[in-house]
Design a protein around this motif. Sequence first.
Motif, PDB file in Angstrom:
ATOM      1  N   SER A  73       0.834  -1.218   0.000  1.00 32.77           N
ATOM      2  CA  SER A  73       0.000   0.000   0.000  1.00 32.77           C
ATOM      3  C   SER A  73       0.864   1.263   0.000  1.00 32.77           C
ATOM      4  O   SER A  73       0.660   2.180   0.802  1.00 32.77           O
ATOM      5  N   ILE A  74       1.849   1.285  -0.899  1.00 38.82           N
ATOM      6  CA  ILE A  74       2.706   2.468  -1.029  1.00 38.82           C
ATOM      7  C   ILE A  74       1.903   3.555  -1.739  1.00 38.82           C
ATOM      8  O   ILE A  74       1.441   3.359  -2.861  1.00 38.82           O
ATOM      9  N   PRO A  75       1.694   4.697  -1.109  1.00 41.70           N
ATOM     10  CA  PRO A  75       0.743   5.675  -1.649  1.00 41.70           C
ATOM     11  C   PRO A  75       1.241   6.473  -2.850  1.00 41.70           C
ATOM     12  O   PRO A  75       0.455   6.867  -3.701  1.00 41.70           O
ATOM     13  N   HIS A  76       2.529   6.745  -2.912  1.00 42.91           N
ATOM     14  CA  HIS A  76       3.040   7.570  -4.015  1.00 42.91           C
ATOM     15  C   HIS A  76       4.555   7.407  -4.115  1.00 42.91           C
ATOM     16  O   HIS A  76       5.219   6.920  -3.190  1.00 42.91           O
ATOM     17  N   GLY A  77       5.083   7.819  -5.254  1.00 39.69           N
ATOM     18  CA  GLY A  77       6.527   7.796  -5.456  1.00 39.69           C
ATOM     19  C   GLY A  77       7.137   9.126  -5.076  1.00 39.69           C
ATOM     20  O   GLY A  77       6.529   9.935  -4.372  1.00 39.69           O
ATOM     21  N   GLY A  78       8.379   9.337  -5.541  1.00 37.21           N
ATOM     22  CA  GLY A  78       9.072  10.575  -5.227  1.00 37.21           C
ATOM     23  C   GLY A  78      10.164  10.366  -4.198  1.00 37.21           C
ATOM     24  O   GLY A  78      10.619   9.247  -3.944  1.00 37.21           O
ATOM     25  N   LEU A  79      10.568  11.460  -3.594  1.00 38.06           N
ATOM     26  CA  LEU A  79      11.655  11.419  -2.609  1.00 38.06           C
ATOM     27  C   LEU A  79      11.221  10.649  -1.368  1.00 38.06           C
ATOM     28  O   LEU A  79      10.154  10.919  -0.808  1.00 38.06           O
ATOM     29  N   ILE A  80      12.036   9.682  -0.961  1.00 34.79           N
ATOM     30  CA  ILE A  80      11.712   8.874   0.219  1.00 34.79           C
ATOM     31  C   ILE A  80      13.013   8.332   0.809  1.00 34.79           C
ATOM     32  O   ILE A  80      14.072   8.389   0.179  1.00 34.79           O
ATOM     33  N   ASN A  81      12.936   7.798   2.003  1.00 33.94           N
ATOM     34  CA  ASN A  81      14.109   7.229   2.670  1.00 33.94           C
ATOM     35  C   ASN A  81      14.069   5.703   2.606  1.00 33.94           C
ATOM     36  O   ASN A  81      13.002   5.097   2.715  1.00 33.94           O
ATOM     37  N   LEU A  82      15.249   5.126   2.455  1.00 38.31           N
ATOM     38  CA  LEU A  82      15.392   3.672   2.394  1.00 38.31           C
ATOM     39  C   LEU A  82      16.485   3.280   3.376  1.00 38.31           C
ATOM     40  O   LEU A  82      17.558   3.885   3.402  1.00 38.31           O
ATOM     41  N   LYS A  83      16.199   2.293   4.194  1.00 37.51           N
ATOM     42  CA  LYS A  83      17.145   1.920   5.237  1.00 37.51           C
ATOM     43  C   LYS A  83      17.133   0.415   5.450  1.00 37.51           C
ATOM     44  O   LYS A  83      16.062  -0.202   5.493  1.00 37.51           O
ATOM     45  N   ARG A  84      18.313  -0.157   5.593  1.00 37.83           N
ATOM     46  CA  ARG A  84      18.380  -1.567   5.980  1.00 37.83           C
ATOM     47  C   ARG A  84      18.432  -1.645   7.495  1.00 37.83           C
ATOM     48  O   ARG A  84      19.229  -0.976   8.147  1.00 37.83           O
TER      49      ARG A  84
END
Length: 457
Positions: A73-84
């Motif tokens: 349920s990812i609402p939108h794209g664009g700038l986001i953070n990704l973390k392991r």
Amino acid sequence: METNRVRLRFLSHSHVYGIILPITLIQKLQLRPRQKVTITLGKKEAVATVLIDKRNSDGNIVKITSLLQNELSIPHGGLINLKREGENLRLGPAIGIVTTGVRRDPRNPIGPRTSFLQKLLQAQEGKGVFYYIFSPNDVDWDKNEVIAWFLRKGKNGTYVWRRMTTAIPDVIYDRIPSRSAEKHAAVRDFKYKLANYPNTPMFNHGFFNKWGVHQLLYPNPEVNEHIPETYTSPSLQTVRNLIRKYPIVYLKPKNGSLGYGIVKVVRAGDGYDASYHNGSGNVKRHFTKLSSLYQHVFRSRRVGSYLAQQGISLMTFHGRPFDFRVHLHKNQQNEWVVSCTAAKVAGSGSVTTHVRTGGTVIPGDELLQQLFGRQKALMTERISDASIHLATAIELAKGIDLGELGLDMGIDTHGHVWMFEANSKPGRSIFKHARLKEADYESRKLLVDYSCYLANF
């Protein structure tokens, strides 16, 4: 592992749960091509295959297949953070503002508070977060989902509201608007379920009670020098003892706000003056006996819902008393900082400095400069230090996460700093002042920063 700021895009692919990454990012995240990895957004998760983006070996573009997008349920794209984090890859953070009065109207989704909440959401710009508003009724606990309102920029640069289903957030900011709304069955049920829901912090839970805050702080030797002498459910004898010690005594409702119900009692010649706001204007009445004043005040007020408090002889500006609203926030390092200090100067004949009763707002810096000149920096530091010590003490004593506080502070005629009230849901009317716009923006950004801290991003 560190947080990576990326640009999220979606690929139309209905058969593969896949995340496509540049090889440099795969290496940075210590992943392997074709590896199965758990991807999480808020409280939703799905297993996906790590794929190499052969078109972009370098850079920060991350692609998610439509199947994985729908599953999370990812609402939108664009700038986001990704973390392991351990064996998981986290997208986010997802920050939810919970409130009541949410509607299905895309022009006015939160009724009269839409513009207020729109300004809060605008602070997400450049932060790489999923930021949204929802009501307690919008949560599906079984699916770990919530139906929420997002604020998105349209093609022409204007903001539009979009209603989408997304994951229950990583962190929740409590903006239930009133004590009466707190009592709604849906709100109570939501907070009960959240308390038993794993690893979902909520900050600024509930409202403060004036007497409760006093009980927390007055015994604390680190801050009690800033707390006026106060008693609950004041008897006539309590008021008499206070008025013998101090020239001014205030009678205040325990759960009041905006200055409603406050009565100022002053020794005056052969008797006592009572001043208050009656809804249509400021009233001042003289009594020869304190007992008559007491009976007048509590003929329509419950003694048990009131406090009696030592009055402070405040410094004046152009002959009128003033105090400060100090707006504090936690930052992304979990440290208290002052985002704004605004001076509130009392209106003519007013008991309080509230704008509603004729008060005016002036940027704190400007008033301190006019009053103290070269000593301005010293007084600014004195107010700031006291505020941060008090905020720290309140959070520690309450034992809950607090991301913002509004403290009503004053300086007496001897230059001593006092705190009159602490607000866990501080209003933002001071930020309407033209010269406090920058402080307004800084305050809203700090709410996002603290949310990122709580979400461990």
